[in-house]
Design an enzyme around this catalytic site. Structure first.
Site, PDB file in Angstrom:
ATOM      1  N   GLY A   1       0.823  -1.206   0.000  1.00 32.43           N
ATOM      2  CA  GLY A   1       0.000   0.000   0.000  1.00 32.43           C
ATOM      3  C   GLY A   1       0.859   1.260   0.000  1.00 32.43           C
TER       4      GLY A   1
ATOM      5  CE1 TYR B   1       7.928   0.633  -5.255  1.00 30.97           C
ATOM      6  CE2 TYR B   1       5.968  -0.332  -6.272  1.00 30.97           C
ATOM      7  CZ  TYR B   1       7.269   0.138  -6.369  1.00 30.97           C
ATOM      8  OH  TYR B   1       7.907   0.120  -7.586  1.00 30.97           O
TER       9      TYR B   1
ATOM     10  CB  SER C   1      31.798 -13.728 -29.579  1.00 30.75           C
ATOM     11  OG  SER C   1      32.654 -13.745 -30.686  1.00 30.75           O
TER      12      SER C   1
ATOM     13  CD  GLU D   1      32.301 -12.450 -14.959  1.00 35.23           C
ATOM     14  OE1 GLU D   1      33.095 -11.813 -14.260  1.00 35.23           O
ATOM     15  OE2 GLU D   1      31.548 -11.927 -15.787  1.00 35.23           O
TER      16      GLU D   1
ATOM     17  CE  LYS E   1      29.898 -17.917 -23.022  1.00 33.12           C
ATOM     18  NZ  LYS E   1      28.568 -18.022 -23.621  1.00 33.12           N
TER      19      LYS E   1
ATOM     20  NE  ARG F   1      28.200 -10.266 -29.393  1.00 27.47           N
ATOM     21  CZ  ARG F   1      28.422 -10.954 -30.501  1.00 27.47           C
ATOM     22  NH1 ARG F   1      27.408 -11.401 -31.203  1.00 27.47           N
ATOM     23  NH2 ARG F   1      29.647 -11.192 -30.909  1.00 27.47           N
TER      24      ARG F   1
ATOM     25  CE  LYS G   1      34.406 -11.446 -18.571  1.00 27.97           C
ATOM     26  NZ  LYS G   1      33.265 -10.630 -18.177  1.00 27.97           N
TER      27      LYS G   1
ATOM     28  CB  CYS H   1      -9.821 -40.298 -27.983  1.00 28.28           C
ATOM     29  SG  CYS H   1      -9.395 -40.012 -26.261  1.00 28.28           S
TER      30      CYS H   1
ATOM     31  CB  CYS I   1     -12.996 -37.765 -23.636  1.00 30.59           C
ATOM     32  SG  CYS I   1     -11.274 -38.215 -23.471  1.00 30.59           S
TER      33      CYS I   1
HETATM   34  S1  IVH Z   1      32.338 -11.158 -21.338  1.00 29.88           S
HETATM   35  C1  IVH Z   1      34.796  -9.419 -24.700  1.00 29.88           C
HETATM   36  N1  IVH Z   1      31.110 -12.310 -19.319  1.00 29.88           N
HETATM   37  O1  IVH Z   1      28.813 -14.850 -23.690  1.00 29.88           O
HETATM   38  C2  IVH Z   1      34.049 -10.009 -23.575  1.00 29.88           C
HETATM   39  N2  IVH Z   1      30.239 -12.627 -21.495  1.00 29.88           N
HETATM   40  O2  IVH Z   1      30.217 -16.115 -25.893  1.00 29.88           O
HETATM   41  C3  IVH Z   1      32.729 -10.513 -23.966  1.00 29.88           C
HETATM   42  N3  IVH Z   1      28.217 -13.990 -21.559  1.00 29.88           N
HETATM   43  O3  IVH Z   1      28.352 -12.282 -26.032  1.00 29.88           O
HETATM   44  C4  IVH Z   1      31.780 -10.895 -22.968  1.00 29.88           C
HETATM   45  N4  IVH Z   1      28.065 -14.342 -19.397  1.00 29.88           N
HETATM   46  O4  IVH Z   1      26.543 -12.609 -24.241  1.00 29.88           O
HETATM   47  C5  IVH Z   1      31.141 -12.112 -20.654  1.00 29.88           C
HETATM   48  N5  IVH Z   1      30.096 -13.268 -17.451  1.00 29.88           N
HETATM   49  C6  IVH Z   1      30.133 -13.053 -18.765  1.00 29.88           C
HETATM   50  C7  IVH Z   1      29.159 -13.604 -19.614  1.00 29.88           C
HETATM   51  C8  IVH Z   1      29.258 -13.374 -20.977  1.00 29.88           C
HETATM   52  C9  IVH Z   1      27.507 -14.562 -20.583  1.00 29.88           C
HETATM   53  C10 IVH Z   1      27.875 -14.065 -23.005  1.00 29.88           C
HETATM   54  C11 IVH Z   1      27.855 -12.738 -23.727  1.00 29.88           C
HETATM   55  C12 IVH Z   1      28.822 -12.880 -24.874  1.00 29.88           C
HETATM   56  C13 IVH Z   1      28.909 -14.368 -25.000  1.00 29.88           C
HETATM   57  C14 IVH Z   1      30.210 -14.756 -25.641  1.00 29.88           C
END
Ligand code: IVH
Length: 696
Positions: free
Chosen positions: A45, A47, A93, A127, A129, A150, A302, A420, A444
């Site tokens: 409420g 909010y 990518s 991290e 993906k 993208r 990375k 059926c 049925c």
């Molecule tokens: S870094 C140049 N980090 O994976 C660095 N990408 O296969 C590019 N993705 O197009 C991306 N989780 O859509 C990065 N923790 C993450 C990610 C990630 C998913 C996807 C992203 C990228 C694709 C590449």
């Protein structure tokens, strides 16, 4: 905190601007507490009161609507097409590593390139993906100004209105952020939200999404951002494009900064300093993978030092400083024991493969859907075949491939039944449709059980103590054949005694059911309409119908007229915003069938159906009137105008007819204005509409 400050009517423009700024911050703060931190401080409420106050001020001062207005969270009017966005820093990518050897080679290559000794440690940020779709968010002076997909990495699509509806994406950055910052990350859908969405789509007769990734992509690529708003999307930030001042230092610290300025960053990130640590990390995330609640398809590694990232640069479309260490696909091979046919609520015959149980991605799978006749024929799936199955997200597993070289000699092509299997009625497949349906209707038993299950489901009658499991029990015992029978039980001591004797039932449970049933006799019209299980009439459509016709009698008699071929009644139904031709046809078909009318009448004879009072009582100049909006309004979106008219008790139609009471004309109104003049329908200018609506 006081919500009731100065009255909206009393604000001057300067005060209004200040108040809108305060509300934008406050609402964003509470959105973050609720959506990201799971620690709300306001009740619904309180909010809602903040949101309403914001809306009221924006309505009075449309010129003062802020770029970070909380109103954008609900989506805006549809666009014709997405604009194009050129990425000033290309969206790249990643190369893939499939095993530990590839990870070692990744590190060795980095050291070679940087001329480092082979044993010198390099910090690598690791991290998950995320399996979603990547997106670039541009912030200028802390305000979100653009969201883009993208695309091909160089040019993407402008999805600004859509990303504004995603609560994980701040519209304004908090704290100290670079004056220009393009944040990149992944939009995705959680498994639970995906299941809810697919269930809703199934109810409404829409095709379901094959996996959460497709659902997220489909939801983002909506020309109508209100649709995006209705799908619960999430966002993890993990990178940047353009930035001024430039981003420096460590990538892991940049992620912490992102978190501080309002983003969600994956909590499983970790900095490692050896190949062994990276491989262990991959293994650990692989174990946790199935409990995360969202799909990941590997981990991303990375180089943590951003200065080193710059030196490393790119090869082709992938950086030298990052790599994706993928998980093996969640596939398994197993044998098809049998192909069975399931009969659904609307009589659809769905083939299902009974499999030799096998573990796929941590879950034992013993069945897989085969969708329909065409799917079986295309893939040539036969009983006895060895097949590859795959779990896409959390959905029912799919048979992706038949291993033909392992087919037993006696494997016979599957003959899809034309009757059926449950009731023996003819099953027909209309031309152009993929689905074969049983024509047995309520004769049925399978359809009967599924319809009753739908009837008692949470979104329909929601009867406590009577769920999916109990329905077949009641049907098999001959206690219930149609919805009304459930309510009739209450007056039938013999049947209640029979019920008490059934497995899992007892006197107390029966008493409780009687109480629950009596409570449920008083029920909203929308739930009754939805509970009937008419094809394509899901919760949303049921609500639209209930609102439009107002009462059970109003709806019933209009539908009978539609079934009898009354052109006007048909036009009125087809004209309801949101009710498409398929739904009109399904309603007509339902009401043509006398048996269905008898089922409805028997049911409503047991009930006290609540009429829908639009606008919460009180007469307004629009009570019971039919209005049509045309042209564009200067002070509010079409969606808002429509909602407002409905609150004032009006029905909003899409086209002008003799039944229209008012046509409200905005700028560049076309043929509808002309038609109104021809038919002599009253026409209101925007100013007149606002005045009558009490908005000025
Ligand atoms: S870094 C140049 N980090 O994976 C660095 N990408 O296969 C590019 N993705 O197009 C991306 N989780 O859509 C990065 N923790 C993450 C990610 C990630 C998913 C996807 C992203 C990228 C694709 C590449």
């Amino acid at each position: 905190m006081s919500v009731e400050r100065c009255k909206v009517e009393d604000l001057d423009p300067q005060e209004a601007a200040g108040e809108l700024e305060r509300l934008a911050r406050l609402i964003a703060h509470h959105d973050r507490l609720y959506h990201q931190l799971d620690a709300p401080e306001l009740d619904d409420g309180e909010y809602d009161a903040l949101r309403r106050r914001n809306d009221a001020i924006e309505e009075r001062f449309p010129d003062l609507v802020r770029p970070d207005s909380p109103a954008f969270r609900i989506g805006a009017a549809p666009v014709e097409a997405f604009g194009k966005v050129t990425h000033s820093v290309p969206m790249l990518s990643l190369d893939n590593a499939m095993n530990a050897g590839d990870v070692e080679e990744f590190l060795a290559r980095i050291r070679r390139f940087l001329n480092m000794p082979v044993d010198m440690p390099v910090d690598i940020a690791a991290e998950p993906k995320i399996d979603g779709l990547s997106c670039a968010l541009r912030y200028e002076d802390g305000f979100l100004v653009r969201g883009a997909t993208r695309g091909d990495g160089t040019t993407g699509e402008d999805i600004t209105a859509n990303v504004r509806t995603i609560f994980d994406i701040p519209q304004r950055l908090t704290g100290e952020a670079p004056s220009l910052l393009e944040v990149r990350g992944e939009i995705f859908m959680r498994h639970d939200d995906f299941r809810v969405l697919n269930r809703r789509r199934e109810d409404e007769g829409e095709s379901v999404f094959a996996n959460p990734r497709n659902a997220a992509a489909g939801s983002v690529r909506q020309l109508d951002s209100r649709v995006t708003a209705s799908r619960r999307l999430r966002f993890f930030a993990y990178g940047w494009g353009e930035a001024d001042p430039a981003i420096d230092g460590k990538y892991s610290d940049f992620l912490t900064l992102l978190e501080r300025i309002g983003f969600r960053v994956n909590p499983l990130r970790h900095v490692c300093s050896s190949a062994q640590e990276l491989v262990d990390y991959h293994g650990e995330i692989g174990v946790q993978r199935h409990a995360l609640g969202y799909d990941i398809d590997g981990v991303v590694l990375k180089v943590d030092d951003i200065a080193l990232q710059r030196r490393l640069g790119f090869v082709g479309r992938a950086p030298r400083w990052a790599i994706a260490h993928k998980f093996p696909a969640e596939r398994a091979q197993t044998r098809v024991h049998e192909i069975c046919i399931q009969v659904g609520r609307t009589g659809a015959l769905t083939p299902v493969a009974e499999l030799e149980p096998v573990t796929v991605g941590g879950v034992v799978v013993a069945r897989a859907t085969l969708h329909n006749q065409d799917y079986i024929e295309e893939k040539d799936i036969r009983v006895g075949d060895l097949v590859a199955i795959q779990r896409a997200g959390d959905v029912i597993p799919q048979v992706v491939e038949v291993l033909l070289d392992q087919r037993p000699d006696d494997a016979m092509a599957f003959a899809f039944p034309d009757h059926c299997p449950e009731c023996g009625s003819l099953a027909i497949r209309p031309e152009g449709e993929a689905v074969r349906r049983c024509t047995g209707g309520l004769v049925c038993p399978a359809q009967l059980i599924e319809r009753l299950r739908h009837f008692v489901s949470r979104e329909a009658f929601d009867i406590e103590g009577l769920g999916r499991k109990q329905v077949p029990q009641l049907v098999d015992a001959g206690l219930v054949r149609e919805p009304a029978d459930i309510f009739r039980l209450v007056r039938d001591p013999d049947k209640l005694a029979q019920l008490e004797a059934l497995d899992g039932w007892a006197a107390r449970k029966v008493q409780k059911l009687v109480k629950a049933l009596n409570e449920r006799r008083h029920i909203g019209l929308d739930r009754v309409i939805y509970g009937l299980g008419i094809r394509f009439v899901g919760e949303t459509n049921a609500r639209l119908l209930a609102r439009h016709y107002g009462s059970l009698d109003g709806w019933r008699s209009a539908m009978l007229r539609v079934a009898a071929g009354d052109g006007e009644a048909h036009a009125e139904l087809a004209d309801i915003d949101g009710i498409g031709p398929r739904i009109v046809e399904a309603l007509r078909e339902f009401f043509v069938e006398e048996r269905n009318i008898a089922v409805l009448d028997a049911l409503t004879g047991e009930l006290d159906v609540e009429a829908v009072t639009v606008g919460g009582g009180g007469e307004t100049p629009f009570s019971g009137k039919t209005v049509v909006f045309t042209g564009s309004l200067g002070t509010m979106s079409r969606a808002e105008a429509k909602a407002r008219a409905e609150t004032l008790g009006a029905k909003v139609a899409g086209s002008v007819s003799k039944k229209t009471d008012y046509v409200i004309i905005g700028a560049e109104a076309g043929s509808k204005a002309k038609k109104a003049a021809e038919l002599g329908v009253a026409v209101l200018s925007e100013a007149e509409w606002l005045e009558m609506a009490g908005a000025t």
